[in-house]
Design an enzyme around this catalytic site. Structure first.
Site, PDB file in Angstrom:
ATOM      1  N   ASP A  33       0.826  -1.206   0.000  1.00  0.00           N
ATOM      2  CA  ASP A  33       0.000   0.000   0.000  1.00  0.00           C
ATOM      3  C   ASP A  33       0.863   1.260   0.000  1.00  0.00           C
ATOM      4  O   ASP A  33       1.491   1.581   1.008  1.00  0.00           O
ATOM      5  CB  ASP A  33      -0.902  -0.045   1.241  1.00  0.00           C
ATOM      6  CG  ASP A  33      -1.851   1.126   1.340  1.00  0.00           C
ATOM      7  OD1 ASP A  33      -1.905   1.946   0.405  1.00  0.00           O
ATOM      8  OD2 ASP A  33      -2.559   1.218   2.354  1.00  0.00           O
ATOM      9  N   ASP A  35      -2.007   5.959  -5.005  1.00  0.00           N
ATOM     10  CA  ASP A  35      -2.259   5.070  -3.873  1.00  0.00           C
ATOM     11  C   ASP A  35      -2.692   3.697  -4.368  1.00  0.00           C
ATOM     12  O   ASP A  35      -3.821   3.515  -4.833  1.00  0.00           O
ATOM     13  CB  ASP A  35      -3.339   5.667  -2.972  1.00  0.00           C
ATOM     14  CG  ASP A  35      -3.631   4.817  -1.742  1.00  0.00           C
ATOM     15  OD1 ASP A  35      -2.909   3.824  -1.523  1.00  0.00           O
ATOM     16  OD2 ASP A  35      -4.575   5.151  -1.001  1.00  0.00           O
TER      17      ASP A  35
END
Length: 410
Positions: free
Chosen positions: A115, A296
């Site tokens: 992530d 992201d």
């Protein structure tokens, strides 16, 4: 892709920083994602997850819409008996995670979400009640590795969250070892976390300033091993309906075409934050507009300013912003135009078919859009809908920068 990052964490006491020394020095390495399961996609639910991640209030109509869509537990893949649909229907997609081995005395391989919107290495652990560990692989903690006094806690606006202790232990990613990496081991998690039996935690790839351990922040895994790599970078190649890869320390020219377009990033908030200078819908003229946001990998959709989103769906016959379904929807048979974001004069193409995220319900002829407004989030997020079309370079040199090239075969 699910994520356990939180930028509004409420944190308790901690201790000194880990001196995380890699023992396996290599010029570079690749991590290949593995398929965890097939699931029915739920557009509003992905918005709920995004708002939770960034600590934003969740509008009632979005919560209601998330209940209308299909369950994430449809079509689970069993590796034991080899059951797996040969060609998943359009309403289905796969959850892809990356294997990471954690622990010195009793190492365990867990499936983590890599992530770029988080700075934590967060994982289920043996400190939790057995009822919370059902269906999960988890870190078996070694008390001798504990960082005295260190703790962490994440809390979301809907009451969910997790907390735990911090250990300096061995972490192995694709054969590369950090001998003393900060591992945030859960002692308890809310029901929302324990019921998600597919993801065992996350490995953050933001800048280390987003790490939530208190009182001393800890390094991300990439920061730990960065000095041993040939180049201070990692490149992400997520895929449309296929497993992707993360390349650390080198660029794989076979995975992209053309040149890589770079721009410097604003690291002040710990994100991979930068601006596009315009956008284009289909074959239309470019519209000049500064679109500032973050890249992201832990966010599924592409969230953009309202004017940009309206301009896109104005070119999709029958598209509407539906309160009932929690966002822009359209006929599943609609032909979606390509979408382009401009970076340093280069138009980066997002194929129209990527923007058809999923039917709003299993078997429905109405589909949910992969581009949605950023109003509730408060800023733009360049999530997986966009990233899956690109080879994305994250470089942490003297001047941190991010680069984009079309994936090979796009």
């Amino acid at each position: 892709m699910p994520s356990f990052a939180s930028l509004t964490a409420v944190l308790a006491l901690s201790a000194t920083a880990v001196v995380a020394t890699p023992i396996d020095h290599r010029k570079g390495f690749s991590v290949e994602q593995v398929q965890k399961k097939i699931f029915a996609k739920n557009g509003p639910k992905t918005i709920v997850k995004t708002l939770r991640k960034y600590g934003k209030p969740i509008p009632a109509h979005i919560l209601k819409a998330a209940e209308i869509g299909p369950s994430d537990d449809v079509l689970s893949v069993s590796s034991a008996n080899g059951s797996e649909p040969a060609v998943p229907g359009d309403e289905y997609d796969s959850l892809y995670l990356s294997p990471v081995t954690i622990g010195t005395t009793n190492p365990t391989t867990v499936n983590l979400d890599f992530d770029t919107g988080s700075g934590d290495l967060w994982v289920f652990s043996s400190l939790q009640a057995s009822t919370q560990l059902s269906g999960h692989d988890y870190y078996k903690v070694d008390s001798s590795k504990q960082i005295s006094g260190a703790s962490w806690k994440i809390a979301y606006g809907d009451g969910s969250g997790a907390s735990g202790k911090v250990y300096a232990d061995k972490v192995v990613v694709a054969g590369v070892t950090a001998t003393s990496q900060a591992v945030e081991a859960a002692t308890s998690v809310s029901a929302q976390f324990s019921s998600d039996q597919d993801t065992d935690g996350l490995l953050g790839l933001s800048f280390s300033t987003l790490n939530t351990v208190k009182p001393t922040r800890q390094k991300t895994f990439f920061d730990t091993v960065r000095s041993s790599l040939a180049q201070p970078l990692f490149a992400v190649s997520l895929k449309y309906h296929a497993a992707g890869t993360y390349d650390f320390g080198f660029l794989d020219s076979s995975k992209y075409t053309g040149s890589i377009t770079y721009t410097n990033v604003d690291t002040s908030q710990g994100w991979w934050q930068f601006s596009f200078s315009g956008y284009t819908v289909g074959t239309g003229a470019e519209t000049k507009s500064t679109i500032n946001g973050i890249a992201d990998t832990g966010t599924t959709l592409l969230y953009l300013p309202t004017a940009v989103v309206k301009a896109y769906y104005a070119k999709v016959t029958g598209a509407t912003n539906s309160a009932s379904y929690g966002g822009y929807v359209f006929s599943c048979s609609a032909t979606l135009p390509d979408f382009y974001l401009t970076l340093n004069g280069v138009k980066l193409r997002l194929p129209g078919k990527y923007i058809n995220y999923s039917p709003v319900q299993t078997g429905s002829s109405t589909c949910f859009g992969g581009i949605q407004v950023n109003t509730d989030v408060g800023f733009s997020i360049f999530g997986d809908i966009f990233l899956k079309s690109k080879y994305v370079v994250h470089e942490q040199g003297t001047t941190p920068r991010i680069g984009f090239a079309d994936q090979a075969g796009l």
